[in-house]
Scaffold this active site. Structure first.
Site, short mmCIF file in Angstrom:
data_model
loop_
_atom_site.label_atom_id
_atom_site.label_comp_id
_atom_site.label_asym_id
_atom_site.label_seq_id
_atom_site.Cartn_x
_atom_site.Cartn_y
_atom_site.Cartn_z
N LYS A 22 23.81 30.33 33.21
CA LYS A 22 24.54 28.49 32.94
C LYS A 22 24.43 28.75 34.40
O LYS A 22 25.22 29.21 35.49
CB LYS A 22 25.83 28.88 32.21
CG LYS A 22 26.59 27.84 32.24
CD LYS A 22 27.39 27.86 32.14
CE LYS A 22 29.15 27.62 32.83
NZ LYS A 22 28.55 26.28 33.95
N GLU B 265 30.40 37.90 42.08
CA GLU B 265 29.73 37.66 43.77
C GLU B 265 30.66 36.75 44.04
O GLU B 265 30.44 35.53 43.57
CB GLU B 265 28.44 37.72 43.86
CG GLU B 265 28.13 38.52 43.32
CD GLU B 265 27.50 39.04 44.73
OE1 GLU B 265 28.09 38.88 45.77
OE2 GLU B 265 26.89 41.04 44.64
N CYS C 49 29.18 31.55 50.76
CA CYS C 49 29.63 32.44 50.11
C CYS C 49 30.33 33.17 52.17
O CYS C 49 30.98 33.78 52.00
CB CYS C 49 29.69 33.32 49.12
SG CYS C 49 27.92 34.03 48.94
N GLU D 122 38.84 30.18 51.69
CA GLU D 122 37.51 29.58 51.98
C GLU D 122 37.99 27.83 51.47
O GLU D 122 38.30 27.40 50.80
CB GLU D 122 37.04 30.19 50.70
CG GLU D 122 35.40 29.64 51.11
CD GLU D 122 34.68 30.04 49.68
OE1 GLU D 122 35.38 30.32 48.39
OE2 GLU D 122 33.64 30.61 49.58
P1 NAD Z 1 33.24 28.20 40.38
O1 NAD Z 1 33.86 29.72 40.22
O2 NAD Z 1 33.94 27.01 39.94
O3 NAD Z 1 32.36 28.01 39.74
C1 NAD Z 1 31.15 28.93 38.70
C2 NAD Z 1 30.19 29.31 37.65
O4 NAD Z 1 31.70 29.03 37.28
C3 NAD Z 1 29.57 27.94 37.78
O5 NAD Z 1 28.92 27.35 36.48
C4 NAD Z 1 31.15 27.07 36.34
O6 NAD Z 1 30.33 25.97 35.76
C5 NAD Z 1 31.20 28.33 36.01
N1 NAD Z 1 32.75 28.88 35.41
C6 NAD Z 1 33.69 27.80 35.50
N2 NAD Z 1 34.99 28.41 34.87
C7 NAD Z 1 34.59 28.97 34.27
C8 NAD Z 1 35.19 30.20 33.28
N3 NAD Z 1 36.91 29.91 32.64
N4 NAD Z 1 34.41 30.66 32.78
C9 NAD Z 1 33.21 31.14 32.80
N5 NAD Z 1 32.95 30.43 33.58
C10 NAD Z 1 33.01 29.71 34.25
O7 NAD Z 1 33.18 27.95 41.90
P2 NAD Z 1 31.68 26.87 42.05
O8 NAD Z 1 32.72 26.01 43.03
O9 NAD Z 1 30.78 26.14 41.59
O10 NAD Z 1 31.58 27.51 44.03
C11 NAD Z 1 31.63 27.50 44.92
C12 NAD Z 1 32.89 29.01 44.92
O11 NAD Z 1 31.32 30.05 44.27
C13 NAD Z 1 32.73 29.85 46.34
O12 NAD Z 1 34.01 30.20 46.22
C14 NAD Z 1 31.86 30.65 47.09
O13 NAD Z 1 32.38 31.56 47.24
C15 NAD Z 1 31.74 31.56 45.54
N6 NAD Z 1 30.16 32.23 45.88
C16 NAD Z 1 29.53 33.10 45.97
C17 NAD Z 1 28.38 33.90 46.09
C18 NAD Z 1 28.66 35.51 46.54
O14 NAD Z 1 27.10 35.80 46.43
N7 NAD Z 1 29.25 36.18 47.06
C19 NAD Z 1 27.48 32.92 46.59
C20 NAD Z 1 27.69 31.40 46.38
C21 NAD Z 1 28.66 30.86 45.95
#
Ligand code: NAD
Length: 488
Positions: free
Chosen positions: A172, A247, A281, A381
């Site tokens: 997804k 992650e 991240c 963050e």
């Molecule tokens: P998010 O957690 O809001 O969403 C990430 C994904 O999860 C999206 O596809 C979203 O639709 C899905 N999602 C949201 N709620 C969900 C639920 N209840 N159940 C299942 N899936 C759900 O994060 P974001 O705002 O899209 O991305 C930014 C975040 O991602 C930042 O915190 C960043 O640090 C982190 N990030 C981490 C890494 C890593 O490798 N550690 C890499 C990139 C980004």
């Protein structure tokens, strides 16, 4: 542009006909209407992945690898198109999507294409008379959920090891950036991946995402995203005892010692925080700098930050584009207000650019804030072009500031003292440390964090282990076993 769900090798509409509006963050114009997957569509995708699983597992590893290698070639052949698509969808400057994201995507598929028939089991030296061999077994169907900051690259980080190891996939993409994942699906179909091996279902987290987390036929969920949602994913997956790989967020400490090469540290720090508008991240979001060089460093750094060319990400000369959504831009600007409220000094930036050409888009100026390391903006963050600055006088003090946050993903340090470099690297609480550099990644090097940054690793052999379970098989070759039940 492909705008349908990819299920069972075909592009199809969502069962209820729902659509997502995907916007171009440069001016918030409509880029595409994309089919929106809901729970029933995820169910269809899981069914397709389940059906494809036995044949994919039985296929010779070298043949799975060959398909991944062909995909890497196809991505390279399509590089210009994919780079532009990613740029329009995310706001990430074309110079980066061309030179980093798309080549890294191809490189990751290629690395794991080569890995497929080299990841092998082992023989355990058990007691005489027995052969005990251990094989890495694929898990079955894996669910993969990715965020919006590096959509095309994360497709490869998630898909490539899982496929090489013999799993089938339901992935997804984030609801606001599904375009490049769907293009990867098209390329997979073109190069001959069997139907159902990969299924791509753009949709919201609370519906499609949650269904992936809860689906009983999914063996593992690999999630990249925020720490808040990561916790929900771990809780949701517990019900079906799914394996979970998380992650999550980061708050990268970037320590500059007084003996550092200052011009190199200035450039490396700017890349660390401003690349992809700070939406990384592993962003170098906390500069921890020795007080003796702080003034000189910051003078150079602020000058560099003010010279960064912010603008239309499609312009190859642009160095920083818009953030990926208005929602996120507003969130980042809220952190500037918080910083001011908490006694911070904005050294540069701190607002949306006033240039009329950028007014409709999701832009934020490169921002540097001097503030106490305990301030909220220095611990949470921000995920934008927003760097806090803190000074120190001793190595221990630098480490204490660096390790004071809950996150433990990436961190960097700049010094010409070899033993200090290794000592501080060892003591930094992080999954990845860069010495005299920042934010390097490679498909062979494990990527992931500790603490609130999650657990598990992408890339390298570690990723292959994430997507396999070891199976121990015992063979009685010629063991004379005294009978436990002599009468039998
Ligand atoms: P998010 O957690 O809001 O969403 C990430 C994904 O999860 C999206 O596809 C979203 O639709 C899905 N999602 C949201 N709620 C969900 C639920 N209840 N159940 C299942 N899936 C759900 O994060 P974001 O705002 O899209 O991305 C930014 C975040 O991602 C930042 O915190 C960043 O640090 C982190 N990030 C981490 C890494 C890593 O490798 N550690 C890499 C990139 C980004």
């Amino acid at each position: 542009m492909q705008t349908q769900l990819f299920i069972g090798g075909e592009f199809v509409d969502a069962e209820d006909g729902g659509r997502l509006e995907v916007l171009d963050p440069h001016d918030c114009s409509l880029l595409a209407n994309v089919a929106e997957a809901k729970a029933t569509d995820v169910d269809r995708a899981v069914e397709a992945a389940r059906e494809a699983s036995p044949a994919w597992q039985r296929m010779a590893a070298a043949d799975r690898g060959r398909l991944l290698l062909r995909l890497a070639d196809a991505i390279e052949a399509d590089a210009e198109n994919l780079a532009l698509l990613e740029t329009r969808d995310t706001g990430h400057p074309l110079r980066d999507t061309r030179n980093l994201d798309v080549p890294r995507t191809a490189a990751t598929f290629r690395y794991f294409g080569g890995m497929a028939d080299k990841f092998q089991g082992s023989v355990v030296p058990v007691e005489p008379g027995f052969l005990d061999y251990v094989t890495p077994e694929p898990l079955g169907v894996v669910g993969q959920i990715v965020p919006w900051n590096f959509p095309v690259m994360f497709c490869s980080w998630k898909m490539a090891p899982a496929l090489a190891a013999g799993n089938t996939i339901v992935l997804k993409p984030a609801e606001i950036t599904p375009m490049s994942a769907l293009r990867i699906g098209e390329l997979m179909a073109e190069v001959g991946f069997p139907a159902g091996v990969v299924n791509i279902v753009p949709g919201y987290g609370h519906s499609a995402g949650q269904r992936i987390v809860e689906h009983p036929d999914i063996a593992k969920v690999s999630f990249t995203g925020s720490t808040t949602v990561g916790k929900k994913v771990a809780q949701g997956a517990a019900e079906t005892l799914k394996q979970v790989h998380l992650e999550l967020g980061g708050k990268g400490a970037n320590i500059v010692f007084s003996d550092a090469n200052i011009p190199a540290a200035v450039g490396g720090t700017a890349f660390g925080i401003f690349h992809n508008q700070g939406q990384a991240c592993i962003a170098a979001s906390r500069l921890i700098i020795h007080e003796a060089i702080a003034e000189e460093f910051l003078e150079r750094f602020v000058t560099l930050a003010q010279s960064i060319k912010v603008g239309d990400p499609k312009d190859p000369a642009t160095e920083m584009g818009p953030l990926t959504s208005t929602l996120h831009r507003d969130r980042v600007l809220t952190y500037v207000d918080k910083a001011r409220h908490d006694g911070g000094t904005v050294l540069t930036g701190g607002q949306a650019p006033t240039d009329p050409g950028l007014a409709q888009g999701c832009y934020v100026e490169p921002t540097v804030v001097a503030i106490s390391p305990d301030a909220e903006v220095a611990c949470e963050e921000v995920f934008g072009p927003f760097m806090t600055v803190h000074t120190f006088s001793t190595d221990d003090e630098a480490l204490a500031i660096a390790n004071a946050v809950d996150y433990g993903l990436g961190g960097g340090l700049w010094t010409t003292n070899l033993s200090r470099a290794h000592r501080v690297a060892r003591e930094l609480r992080a999954g990845m440390v860069w010495i005299n550099s920042y934010k390097r990644v490679n498909p062979g090097s494990p990527f992931g964090g500790v603490g609130s940054s999650g657990y598990g690793r992408e890339m390298g052999f570690e990723a292959m282990r994430e997507y396999t379970d070891p199976k121990a098989i015992w063979v009685n070759v010629d063991a004379q076993i005294p009978p436990f039940y002599p009468r039998g």
